[in-house]
Scaffold this motif. Structure first.
Motif, PDB file in Angstrom:
ATOM      1  N   ASP A   1       0.819  -1.208   0.000  1.00  0.00           N
ATOM      2  CA  ASP A   1       0.000   0.000   0.000  1.00  0.00           C
ATOM      3  C   ASP A   1       0.855   1.261   0.000  1.00  0.00           C
ATOM      4  O   ASP A   1       0.333   2.370   0.022  1.00  0.00           O
ATOM      5  N   GLY A   2       2.158   1.110  -0.014  1.00  0.00           N
ATOM      6  CA  GLY A   2       3.044   2.267   0.049  1.00  0.00           C
ATOM      7  C   GLY A   2       3.275   2.893  -1.313  1.00  0.00           C
ATOM      8  O   GLY A   2       2.474   2.747  -2.238  1.00  0.00           O
ATOM      9  N   ARG A   3       4.390   3.587  -1.464  1.00  0.00           N
ATOM     10  CA  ARG A   3       4.741   4.248  -2.719  1.00  0.00           C
ATOM     11  C   ARG A   3       4.828   3.229  -3.846  1.00  0.00           C
ATOM     12  O   ARG A   3       5.445   2.186  -3.714  1.00  0.00           O
ATOM     13  N   ARG A   4       4.196   3.543  -4.987  1.00  0.00           N
ATOM     14  CA  ARG A   4       4.231   2.615  -6.102  1.00  0.00           C
ATOM     15  C   ARG A   4       5.591   2.667  -6.782  1.00  0.00           C
ATOM     16  O   ARG A   4       6.032   3.715  -7.247  1.00  0.00           O
ATOM     17  N   PRO A   5       6.290   1.541  -6.867  1.00  0.00           N
ATOM     18  CA  PRO A   5       7.588   1.539  -7.538  1.00  0.00           C
ATOM     19  C   PRO A   5       7.436   1.816  -9.039  1.00  0.00           C
ATOM     20  O   PRO A   5       6.470   1.383  -9.674  1.00  0.00           O
ATOM     21  N   THR A   6       8.376   2.562  -9.587  1.00  0.00           N
ATOM     22  CA  THR A   6       8.403   2.831 -11.020  1.00  0.00           C
ATOM     23  C   THR A   6       9.835   2.702 -11.508  1.00  0.00           C
ATOM     24  O   THR A   6      10.776   2.523 -10.722  1.00  0.00           O
ATOM     25  N   ASN A   7      10.015   2.841 -12.815  1.00  0.00           N
ATOM     26  CA  ASN A   7      11.360   2.837 -13.375  1.00  0.00           C
ATOM     27  C   ASN A   7      12.204   4.000 -12.864  1.00  0.00           C
ATOM     28  O   ASN A   7      13.435   3.944 -12.920  1.00  0.00           O
TER      29      ASN A   7
ATOM     30  N   LYS B   1      14.928  -0.409  -9.967  1.00  0.00           N
ATOM     31  CA  LYS B   1      15.498  -1.072 -11.141  1.00  0.00           C
ATOM     32  C   LYS B   1      14.547  -2.147 -11.644  1.00  0.00           C
ATOM     33  O   LYS B   1      14.089  -2.999 -10.885  1.00  0.00           O
ATOM     34  N   ALA B   2      14.214  -2.093 -12.939  1.00  0.00           N
ATOM     35  CA  ALA B   2      13.379  -3.129 -13.527  1.00  0.00           C
ATOM     36  C   ALA B   2      14.060  -4.481 -13.383  1.00  0.00           C
ATOM     37  O   ALA B   2      15.251  -4.621 -13.656  1.00  0.00           O
ATOM     38  N   GLY B   3      13.295  -5.460 -12.942  1.00  0.00           N
ATOM     39  CA  GLY B   3      13.846  -6.782 -12.672  1.00  0.00           C
ATOM     40  C   GLY B   3      14.065  -7.046 -11.201  1.00  0.00           C
ATOM     41  O   GLY B   3      14.481  -8.139 -10.821  1.00  0.00           O
TER      42      GLY B   3
ATOM     43  N   GLY C   1      14.901 -10.447 -12.691  1.00  0.00           N
ATOM     44  CA  GLY C   1      14.973 -10.327 -14.139  1.00  0.00           C
ATOM     45  C   GLY C   1      16.302  -9.732 -14.559  1.00  0.00           C
ATOM     46  O   GLY C   1      16.931  -8.974 -13.813  1.00  0.00           O
ATOM     47  N   ASP C   2      16.753 -10.063 -15.756  1.00  0.00           N
ATOM     48  CA  ASP C   2      18.058  -9.616 -16.258  1.00  0.00           C
ATOM     49  C   ASP C   2      17.832  -8.635 -17.403  1.00  0.00           C
ATOM     50  O   ASP C   2      17.503  -9.025 -18.517  1.00  0.00           O
ATOM     51  N   ALA C   3      18.007  -7.334 -17.104  1.00  0.00           N
ATOM     52  CA  ALA C   3      17.780  -6.302 -18.113  1.00  0.00           C
ATOM     53  C   ALA C   3      18.840  -6.294 -19.194  1.00  0.00           C
ATOM     54  O   ALA C   3      18.682  -5.613 -20.210  1.00  0.00           O
ATOM     55  N   SER C   4      19.932  -7.016 -19.010  1.00  0.00           N
ATOM     56  CA  SER C   4      20.948  -7.095 -20.058  1.00  0.00           C
ATOM     57  C   SER C   4      20.650  -8.215 -21.053  1.00  0.00           C
ATOM     58  O   SER C   4      21.211  -8.258 -22.140  1.00  0.00           O
ATOM     59  N   LYS C   5      19.744  -9.124 -20.673  1.00  0.00           N
ATOM     60  CA  LYS C   5      19.392 -10.239 -21.553  1.00  0.00           C
ATOM     61  C   LYS C   5      18.192  -9.903 -22.424  1.00  0.00           C
ATOM     62  O   LYS C   5      18.172 -10.218 -23.618  1.00  0.00           O
ATOM     63  N   TYR C   6      17.164  -9.286 -21.808  1.00  0.00           N
ATOM     64  CA  TYR C   6      15.967  -8.877 -22.532  1.00  0.00           C
ATOM     65  C   TYR C   6      15.555  -7.486 -22.067  1.00  0.00           C
ATOM     66  O   TYR C   6      15.896  -7.049 -20.972  1.00  0.00           O
ATOM     67  N   GLN C   7      14.802  -6.805 -22.915  1.00  0.00           N
ATOM     68  CA  GLN C   7      14.242  -5.518 -22.528  1.00  0.00           C
ATOM     69  C   GLN C   7      13.335  -5.701 -21.316  1.00  0.00           C
ATOM     70  O   GLN C   7      12.561  -6.658 -21.248  1.00  0.00           O
ATOM     71  N   LEU C   8      13.415  -4.793 -20.355  1.00  0.00           N
ATOM     72  CA  LEU C   8      12.580  -4.850 -19.158  1.00  0.00           C
ATOM     73  C   LEU C   8      12.078  -3.453 -18.812  1.00  0.00           C
ATOM     74  O   LEU C   8      12.838  -2.482 -18.855  1.00  0.00           O
ATOM     75  N   THR C   9      10.820  -3.384 -18.439  1.00  0.00           N
ATOM     76  CA  THR C   9      10.263  -2.130 -17.933  1.00  0.00           C
ATOM     77  C   THR C   9       9.268  -2.449 -16.830  1.00  0.00           C
ATOM     78  O   THR C   9       8.608  -3.497 -16.853  1.00  0.00           O
ATOM     79  N   ILE C  10       9.179  -1.582 -15.843  1.00  0.00           N
ATOM     80  CA  ILE C  10       8.191  -1.730 -14.776  1.00  0.00           C
ATOM     81  C   ILE C  10       6.879  -1.139 -15.250  1.00  0.00           C
ATOM     82  O   ILE C  10       6.827   0.002 -15.718  1.00  0.00           O
ATOM     83  N   ILE C  11       5.810  -1.911 -15.132  1.00  0.00           N
ATOM     84  CA  ILE C  11       4.470  -1.450 -15.490  1.00  0.00           C
ATOM     85  C   ILE C  11       3.571  -1.649 -14.280  1.00  0.00           C
ATOM     86  O   ILE C  11       3.553  -2.727 -13.680  1.00  0.00           O
ATOM     87  N   GLY C  12       2.854  -0.601 -13.898  1.00  0.00           N
ATOM     88  CA  GLY C  12       1.861  -0.723 -12.829  1.00  0.00           C
ATOM     89  C   GLY C  12       2.426  -1.131 -11.491  1.00  0.00           C
ATOM     90  O   GLY C  12       1.733  -1.746 -10.680  1.00  0.00           O
ATOM     91  N   GLY C  13       3.700  -0.828 -11.228  1.00  0.00           N
ATOM     92  CA  GLY C  13       4.298  -1.132  -9.941  1.00  0.00           C
ATOM     93  C   GLY C  13       4.845  -2.534  -9.800  1.00  0.00           C
ATOM     94  O   GLY C  13       5.328  -2.907  -8.722  1.00  0.00           O
ATOM     95  N   PHE C  14       4.801  -3.344 -10.849  1.00  0.00           N
ATOM     96  CA  PHE C  14       5.295  -4.719 -10.818  1.00  0.00           C
ATOM     97  C   PHE C  14       6.802  -4.684 -11.084  1.00  0.00           C
ATOM     98  O   PHE C  14       7.247  -4.642 -12.226  1.00  0.00           O
ATOM     99  N   THR C  15       7.593  -4.699 -10.015  1.00  0.00           N
ATOM    100  CA  THR C  15       9.035  -4.455 -10.142  1.00  0.00           C
ATOM    101  C   THR C  15       9.773  -5.560 -10.884  1.00  0.00           C
ATOM    102  O   THR C  15      10.845  -5.314 -11.444  1.00  0.00           O
TER     103      THR C  15
END
Length: 494
Positions: free
Chosen positions: A99-105, A109-111, A120-134
């Motif tokens: 319920d706290g601060r929503r994590p974003t990019n 860090k995505a992943g 998740g490995d951002a060097s292997k595939y593209q990664l982005t945080i959507i909707g607070g799902f880190t």
């Protein structure tokens, strides 16, 4: 002499490099002001551009020269083949939604893993945080459609009241693209209604941008009005309530993405979505996760990849999906938690409706190539109830209304699918498919099923575990199952 000249001209033409696509317009335009921070970067060319496999796209804060975002085209968007790993376990304790601060990019860090998942490995595939799902989503940083290239910055990195400069390496499109600048709006909108328009002329360019902006649990219902347009984006939001996403016109608000279980799989060490509280899924084009009182109206939601791929995945309670088209593949629509679905069209390849219920479908059009549903509800709630709905088998063959096979050793002894006044086309004489385990409590029930011409369906060969309801003997049962409030709870009274 003339022959030699013509020969030289033909040779020169044969060896000349293909013409390079030239940029004809930019969105946002160079020098544009009051741009929405959730904008995509859209380049239009005089011919279809060739997207490179290397090169950087960088966005800078003009005021201080800070590098705000980088997209590296040398990193693949995401996996294209299913991983061959042993089946992972489910979580032993409920997944925790903060319920706290929503994590974003911008702050995480995505992943970054949640609930003990492997990072998740951002060097292997593209990664982005959507909707607070880190843990992050795989995505395409650039999508080319005909003469248009759309660049997708990482979500939530651009801010209000800033001026940005975009620089694109020559390798991205095979030639130089002149840097350009634009300024964002000084502040976001106020009130209980915000508007999304893909052309940037409203409060937001993207549905996700609007969902990220509005409060998670507003005291008064907030409406996100989506104007007609094409919205190619993964939409994922979690732990929200009291929000309506209202399309302008059902067939002209198209929210879609090429997403599935292969492109955005569950973590290697955790399985997803078998029971309430387990690790969330990332494979849907549009996902409403652990939500309450969410209303989706007048939309078309679609995933364009095959496999386990939902057009809509909704989990929570007291939700409404109305006058909406949902297109997917296997598990095209997944419903977990009390949901009312009037005037919905669902199109899929098989197990087209998956979920744990309760779900009440009214006046719906459901189309499937293979089994229409795989119901997994427990004894504590109803499954899928259909009143006045039409079921059509695609592809010219026959299939069953529902099946209930064992899944990783687990069976579903309380699976419930009740059809009242349904219209059927392409349904096998048995009507209902495989049922594993104890079928004594399974409720595969029908009342007054009709063919497309209005004649009664021949039910003489129906599966022995199924049941035909009788108008007189089962009058109260038919009346109860025709009432959304009886199936879903008092909130659904209307």
């Amino acid at each position: 002499m003339m022959v030699r000249l013509l020969y030289a001209m033909v040779c020169a033409t044969a060896t000349a490099a293909p013409a390079v696509a030239a940029v004809t317009s930019l969105l946002p335009a160079h020098g544009a002001q009051k741009v929405n921070p959730d904008t995509h970067l859209v380049l239009r060319f005089d011919r279809p551009p060739l997207l490179g496999v290397s090169g950087l796209i960088r966005i800078y804060d003009v005021a201080n020269g800070r590098l705000v975002d980088t997209l590296d085209l040398s990193i693949p968007a995401g996996p294209s083949e299913r991983t061959k790993l042993p089946a992972a376990p489910y979580l032993t304790t409920p997944y925790v939604y903060s319920d706290g601060r929503r994590p974003t990019n911008a702050n995480t860090k995505a992943g970054t893993p949640s609930a003990g998942a492997e990072p998740g490995d951002a060097s292997k595939y593209q990664l982005t945080i959507i909707g607070g799902f880190t843990d992050g989503f795989h995505f395409h940083p650039v999508i080319v459609r005909d003469k248009t290239a759309t660049i997708y910055p990482h979500n939530n990195l651009l801010e209000y009241g800033k001026r940005y400069r975009v620089q694109i390496d020559d390798a991205v499109f095979g030639h130089a693209v002149k840097p350009w600048e634009f300024s964002t709006k000084p502040r976001g909108p106020d009130g209980t209604r915000v508007v999304v328009s893909a052309d940037g002329t409203a409060d937001f360019n993207t549905v996700q941008g609007a969902l990220d902006y509005v409060p998670d649990h507003p005291a008064q219902r907030v409406t996100i009005f989506v104007r007609n347009g094409d919205y190619e984006e993964i939409v994922y939001f979690r732990h929200k309530s009291n929000i309506t996403v209202q399309g302008e016109q059902r067939d002209k608000v198209h929210i879609h993405y090429a997403n599935n279980e292969v492109f955005n799989p569950h973590p290697p060490n955790i399985s997803t979505n078998e029971v309430a509280g387990t690790f969330p899924s990332r494979r849907a084009a549009f996902a409403a996760d652990n939500v309450k009182g969410i209303h989706l109206r007048d939309l078309t939601l679609e995933t364009t990849l095959s496999g386990q791929a939902e057009g809509l995945l909704i989990t929570g309670s007291e939700n409404i999906v109305s006058n909406t088209t949902i297109i997917g593949s296997g598990d095209a629509l997944q419903v977990n938690g009390s949901t009312y679905l009037p005037d919905v069209k669902v199109i899929g390849h098989g197990d087209t409706i998956l979920g744990r219920g309760p779900a009440f479908f009214e006046r719906c059009d459901i189309q499937s190539q293979h089994a229409f549903m795989w119901v997994r509800n427990p004894a504590t709630n109803h499954g899928n109830v259909f009143v006045g709905c039409r079921f059509t088998t695609l592809g010219g063959g026959m299939t069953e209304l529902a099946r209930s096979p064992a899944n990783k050793g687990k069976t579903y002894p309380y699976a419930e699918a009740v059809l009242i006044n349904a219209t059927l086309s392409g349904i096998s004489p048995a009507g209902w498919g495989q049922i594993d385990g104890d079928a004594s409590q399974v409720r595969y029930w029908e009342f007054n099923s009709r063919n497309m011409d209005g004649t009664p369906v021949d039910v003489s060969q129906r599966h022995p575990a199924s049941r035909q309801l009788n108008a007189e003997r089962d009058a109260e049962t038919i009346r109860n199952y025709s009432n959304p409030a009886w199936v879903l709870g008092d909130w659904a009274a209307h």
